[in-house]
Design an enzyme around this catalytic site. Structure first.
Site, PDB file in Angstrom:
ATOM      1  N   GLU A 287      35.331  10.307  21.410  1.00 29.60           N
ATOM      2  CA  GLU A 287      34.722   9.267  20.581  1.00 29.60           C
ATOM      3  C   GLU A 287      34.723   7.891  21.233  1.00 29.60           C
ATOM      4  OE1 GLU A 287      38.916   9.971  18.874  1.00 29.60           O
ATOM      5  OE2 GLU A 287      37.302  11.121  19.766  1.00 29.60           O
ATOM      6  N   ASP A 329       9.148  -2.960  49.644  1.00 30.63           N
ATOM      7  CA  ASP A 329       8.034  -3.595  50.334  1.00 30.63           C
ATOM      8  C   ASP A 329       8.649  -4.474  51.429  1.00 30.63           C
ATOM      9  OD1 ASP A 329       5.558  -4.456  51.034  1.00 30.63           O
ATOM     10  OD2 ASP A 329       5.163  -5.594  49.204  1.00 30.63           O
ATOM     11  N   ASP A 590       7.836  -6.834  44.387  1.00 28.79           N
ATOM     12  CA  ASP A 590       7.615  -8.106  43.706  1.00 28.79           C
ATOM     13  C   ASP A 590       6.171  -8.344  43.289  1.00 28.79           C
ATOM     14  OD1 ASP A 590       6.472  -8.435  46.155  1.00 28.79           O
ATOM     15  OD2 ASP A 590       7.608 -10.220  46.732  1.00 28.79           O
ATOM     16  N   ASP A 594       3.295  -3.160  42.885  1.00 26.58           N
ATOM     17  CA  ASP A 594       4.573  -2.451  42.870  1.00 26.58           C
ATOM     18  C   ASP A 594       4.970  -1.960  41.480  1.00 26.58           C
ATOM     19  OD1 ASP A 594       5.011  -2.889  45.609  1.00 26.58           O
ATOM     20  OD2 ASP A 594       5.780  -4.903  45.216  1.00 26.58           O
ATOM     21  N   ASN A 658      45.462  20.128  26.070  1.00 31.25           N
ATOM     22  CA  ASN A 658      46.312  20.109  24.877  1.00 31.25           C
ATOM     23  C   ASN A 658      45.606  20.703  23.660  1.00 31.25           C
ATOM     24  OD1 ASN A 658      48.581  19.051  26.076  1.00 31.25           O
ATOM     25  ND2 ASN A 658      48.022  16.922  25.686  1.00 31.25           N
ATOM     26  N   ASN A 683      45.386  11.733  18.544  1.00 34.01           N
ATOM     27  CA  ASN A 683      44.074  11.334  19.044  1.00 34.01           C
ATOM     28  C   ASN A 683      43.915   9.824  19.030  1.00 34.01           C
ATOM     29  OD1 ASN A 683      41.447  12.297  19.975  1.00 34.01           O
ATOM     30  ND2 ASN A 683      40.650  11.406  18.082  1.00 34.01           N
ATOM     31  N   ASP A 687      43.478   7.425  22.299  1.00 30.67           N
ATOM     32  CA  ASP A 687      42.329   6.544  22.468  1.00 30.67           C
ATOM     33  C   ASP A 687      42.777   5.111  22.754  1.00 30.67           C
ATOM     34  OD1 ASP A 687      40.539   8.575  22.122  1.00 30.67           O
ATOM     35  OD2 ASP A 687      40.184   8.176  20.001  1.00 30.67           O
TER      36      ASP A 687
END
Length: 842
Positions: A287, A329, A590, A594, A658, A683, A687
């Site tokens: 998460e 270029d 540029d 392109d 685990n 958990n 985290d």
């Protein structure tokens, strides 16, 4: 994308005006209003249809339906429904912030197309009903007769019928730094576009009458707009993240269903089994990955800003680090984009300042203020000092020369400057020191051969000739430009940047190859490639590429480092051919030409002074048009990815191990190995320990090569480090049951402590391929990890622990747990080199 004319297709400029007029069913005197209205219905307006932009809701839904997002959303909702409102809310909040930040990046392509449309001329001068008049540019149709004057933006791709001293600036379309002379007449070389005008180019000098042939999205300019309006494919990082999400989804679903099914069939309480399965699913879900990814990429964007790189799309940071080939270029990136005088040669090819000095006088007193004249004046000190203009004949683009009559203390002198072929044809003598000698055809051939040799070096030449003026001064006539003395040649160059070769070498050492994709002459491109250290043996031209299939092109691009005379769509073809070979391709450009390649490439780079279209199509903008800045950006991209990979590896090793141990134990043991609330606490603390990962240091060897998210390597890592974690979990189970005969509560408490210690401490092992003490972590990561570990070690022995079902285990049991943790960490250090495979040997 509609196919527009290119510099290399067998296009309309190889047809005569009469053939085109028959093809369009019109004369060469212009259209009537009624005819134009009919053609407007048939061909459509001379504009680029705006791309449909996704609504904000649709953009959010698209991201929400990604596999990883769905897993997190379901896990968050189930957590809230089963009583863990805080944990579920945190998951949903993280997901919301991540999607919100990504959605802010939406709409770049639509804005780019809008900028492109606005950059085109709003009015055009066309001949309607027998007279020229101004109309809206959208009303121009094939068959219209256009009049284009200096300063106008060309409104359509058109064939020139008549021109007077006309030049066009096509730098934004082709990369050509010099103004291009345009004239009517047939051309033999299919690469020669001197008789055609391209929509979006700018008239520099003179006037032209031209027949509009292609309009709107059928033009070269329109093809660029069409490319920007197309849907953007997912980047390499987004593809990798999606693939990872699918793997996690399958693994989570399979493990949860297996555990739930076996426990229910074994007669275990259904509600307890369901709650345990939900907690297991939450434990397996990464998460924090969206948060880790967003924060890491955002910090990378801030660091890159300090290195003169503005990041428009966060995921592009990873893509830059994964880049294996950079296409660029030449103008303004490898070269300075400033035309400079390189050589001044006498008729025999020896260095002599006289030709440049006379050329500078002509340029200062009567030049056209173009780039070559500016280079002549800049390259000669006080060029016109002491000279006075008496007469001039402006540069004639049909004759390809111009002249001035000027006087100094030695008297009046006619100075002629122009294309070598044109000037040499008028010369009967050549300079020999302080005197002159006759000039025959052999001498002219020698001079032209010297011009070709200079061209092979990437130099453009101008010939200088003179003649003492006889009689009173007056305006110069064409008849006066005869019996000239050839003074010599002036050679010009768009020089490579001093830093270009070193930057290319730095990129090569980092595993990034460079290829030049230019609209300029292949001879010039070949010379530049050699100067900056690239393979200059072979330069593929646009005409050669036009003859190749996509499969053949994919083979040819592997052996060529330089490409010349390319059309915009050919640059895109080359990028796609490289991608088809498994390369992660960046493109630095540029110009308007392109834009399609910038959109096609995995990572589009533009520069601060680029056209608005190129900047809008790019993923990043370089505040300095220098490859050194790109090299710095590559290093930063690899640094950010390395930190993201640390979190993924954590989840693929101890966390996955685990959770796997927990699932197996729940089936084998007569009691739950850990209560759902204990799993959720585990958990949460895990985290919290990883919040410092975005701030961690990255070793230099970790950024030495392109960083690609390889699922194969990730699976290999998980297949080794995950079972290692599970092995020590099973040893812990055996010790607790066989040695200590632990009660269920003692078992859960002791394993909780062991689980937290192994999960948190192993980050210091697997965060680097080197020994932990040789590459110390950032203090922020150290603090977040140790604080979470302290909480995990203390909570079970406090009154708060009773809320989660913890009890105080015997000291000997805890000492055994500590010993197992130490041995596990030692084994992890020994095995990580094998788990990371080739990465560890870099």
């Amino acid at each position: 994308m509609p196919e527009g004319p290119t510099r290399t297709d067998k296009g309309f400029w190889h047809q005569s005006p009469e053939e085109l007029s028959r093809q369009f069913g019109c004369g060469l005197e212009g259209l009537s209003t009624a005819e134009a209205a009919g053609r407007l219905k048939r061909f459509g307006p001379n504009s680029d249809a705006p791309a449909r932009a996704d609504s904000v809701l649709r953009a959010i839904l698209r991201r929400l339906l990604e596999p990883l997002s769905l897993i997190l959303m379901v896990a968050g909702i189930i957590s809230m429904l089963t009583g863990d409102a805080i944990g579920g809310s945190i998951i949903v909040l993280i997901l919301t912030l991540s999607i919100g930040l990504d959605t802010v990046q939406e709409g770049h392509a639509a804005r780019a197309a809008e900028i492109l449309r606005r950059s085109v001329a709003l009015k055009a001068e066309v001949k309607r009903d027998g007279a020229f008049r101004q109309i809206d540019v959208e009303g121009v149709v094939p068959g219209d007769l256009l009049r284009i004057r200096a300063g106008d933006i060309v409104p359509a791709d058109a064939l020139i019928l008549h021109s007077e001293a006309f030049t066009a600036g096509e730098a934004a379309l082709t990369g050509e730094p010099y103004p291009v002379a345009k004239r009517a007449g047939a051309v033999a070389d299919r690469d020669d576009t001197s008789n055609v005008l391209f929509r979006g180019s700018v008239a520099q000098t003179g006037e032209a009458i031209a027949l509009a042939v292609k309009t709107g999205r059928e033009t070269v300019f329109g093809a660029a707009a069409s490319a920007l309006g197309e849907g953007e494919p997912p980047s390499p990082f987004e593809r990798d993240l999606r693939e990872f999400g699918l793997v996690v989804a399958r693994l989570t679903l399979a493990l949860v269903l297996i555990v739930l099914t076996i426990r229910v069939l074994a007669g275990r309480p259904a509600l307890d089994s369901l709650l345990f399965a939900v907690a297991l699913a939450v434990g397996l879900t990464p998460e924090l990955l969206p948060m880790i990814t967003t924060v890491t990429l955002s910090r990378g964007a801030l660091r890159m800003a300090s290195r003169k790189v503005i990041v428009k799309r966060l995921a592009a940071i990873h893509d830059l680090g994964a880049m294996t080939i950079l296409c660029t270029d030449k103008t303004g990136t490898l070269t300075s984009a400033q035309i400079a005088l390189s050589k001044s040669l006498d008729p025999d090819g020896h260095d002599d300042p006289r030709a440049a000095r006379l050329g500078a006088v002509a340029a200062a007193l009567g030049g056209d203020r173009g780039s070559l004249d500016a280079a002549l004046v800049a390259g000669t000190t006080e060029a016109a000092k002491g000279w006075k203009l008496e007469g001039r004949q402006a540069f004639d683009f049909a004759r390809r020369l111009g002249s001035v009559l000027a006087t100094d203390h030695e008297g009046p002198l006619l100075i002629v400057k122009g294309a070598p072929e044109a000037v040499l044809a008028l010369c009967t003598q050549q300079r020999r020191g302080g005197s002159t000698a006759a000039m025959d055809d052999g001498a002219r051939e020698d001079a032209l051969r010297r011009v070709h040799e200079l061209a092979s070096e990437g130099l453009r030449t101008v010939a200088i000739a003179s003649r003492p003026w006889q009689g009173p001064t007056r305006e110069v006539e064409t008849e006066d430009e005869v019996d000239l003395v050839f003074e010599g040649l002036c050679a010009f160059i768009d020089p490579p940047k001093p830093t270009a070769a070193a930057a290319i070498e730095d990129l090569a050492r980092s595993g990034v190859k460079l290829k030049i994709l230019s609209g300029d002459d292949p001879v010039v491109v070949k010379r530049l490639a050699g100067l900056v250290g690239l393979n200059a043996e072979r330069v593929l031209s646009g005409s050669e590429i036009a003859e190749l299939s996509d499969e053949a092109l994919a083979v040819q691009v592997q052996s060529a480092d330089a490409f010349g005379r390319l059309a915009p769509d050919q640059k895109s073809r080359i990028v796609k051919a490289l991608q088809a070979s498994g390369e992660v391709v960046g493109f630095l450009g540029d110009g308007i030409n392109d834009a399609p390649a910038l959109k096609t490439a995995d990572i589009g780079l533009s520069v601060e002074g680029a056209s608005g279209v190129a900047q809008a199509a790019a993923d990043m903008i370089l505040l300095a048009a220098d490859l050194e800045v790109v090299a710095d950006g590559v290093e930063e991209g690899r640094r950010t990815f390395a930190n993201i990979l640390k979190y993924v590896r954590m989840g693929a090793s101890s966390n996955f191990g685990n959770m796997l141990s927990m699932a197996i134990a729940s089936i084998v043991l007569p009691f739950l190995p850990m209560l759902p609330t204990q799993i959720l606490l585990n958990n949460l603390l895990y985290d919290l320990s990883e919040l410092g990962i975005p701030f961690d240091r990255v070793s230099r060897h970790a950024t030495a090569r392109p960083q690609v998210w390889s699922m194969k390597r990730l699976v290999r890592f998980a297949a080794i480090m995950g079972p290692l974690s599970s092995l020590f979990d099973f040893l812990t189970f055996a010790a607790l049951i066989l040695l200590f005969h632990a009660s269920p509560d003692e078992f859960r408490t002791a394993w909780f402590v062991e689980s937290m210690a192994t999960q948190i401490l192993v980050i210091f092992i697997i965060r680097t391929n080197r020994a932990p003490w040789q590459n110390l972590p950032d203090p922020v990561l150290t603090a977040s990890s140790l604080m979470a570990l302290i909480v995990a070690m203390v909570v079970p022995f406090t009154p708060v622990g009773t809320w989660f079902g913890f009890v105080t285990p015997p000291p000997l049991m805890m000492a055994t747990i500590a010993l197992l943790v130490v041995v596990y960490l030692a084994c992890a250090e020994l095995l990580k080199a094998f788990a990371t495979g080739s990465e560890s040997r870099r």
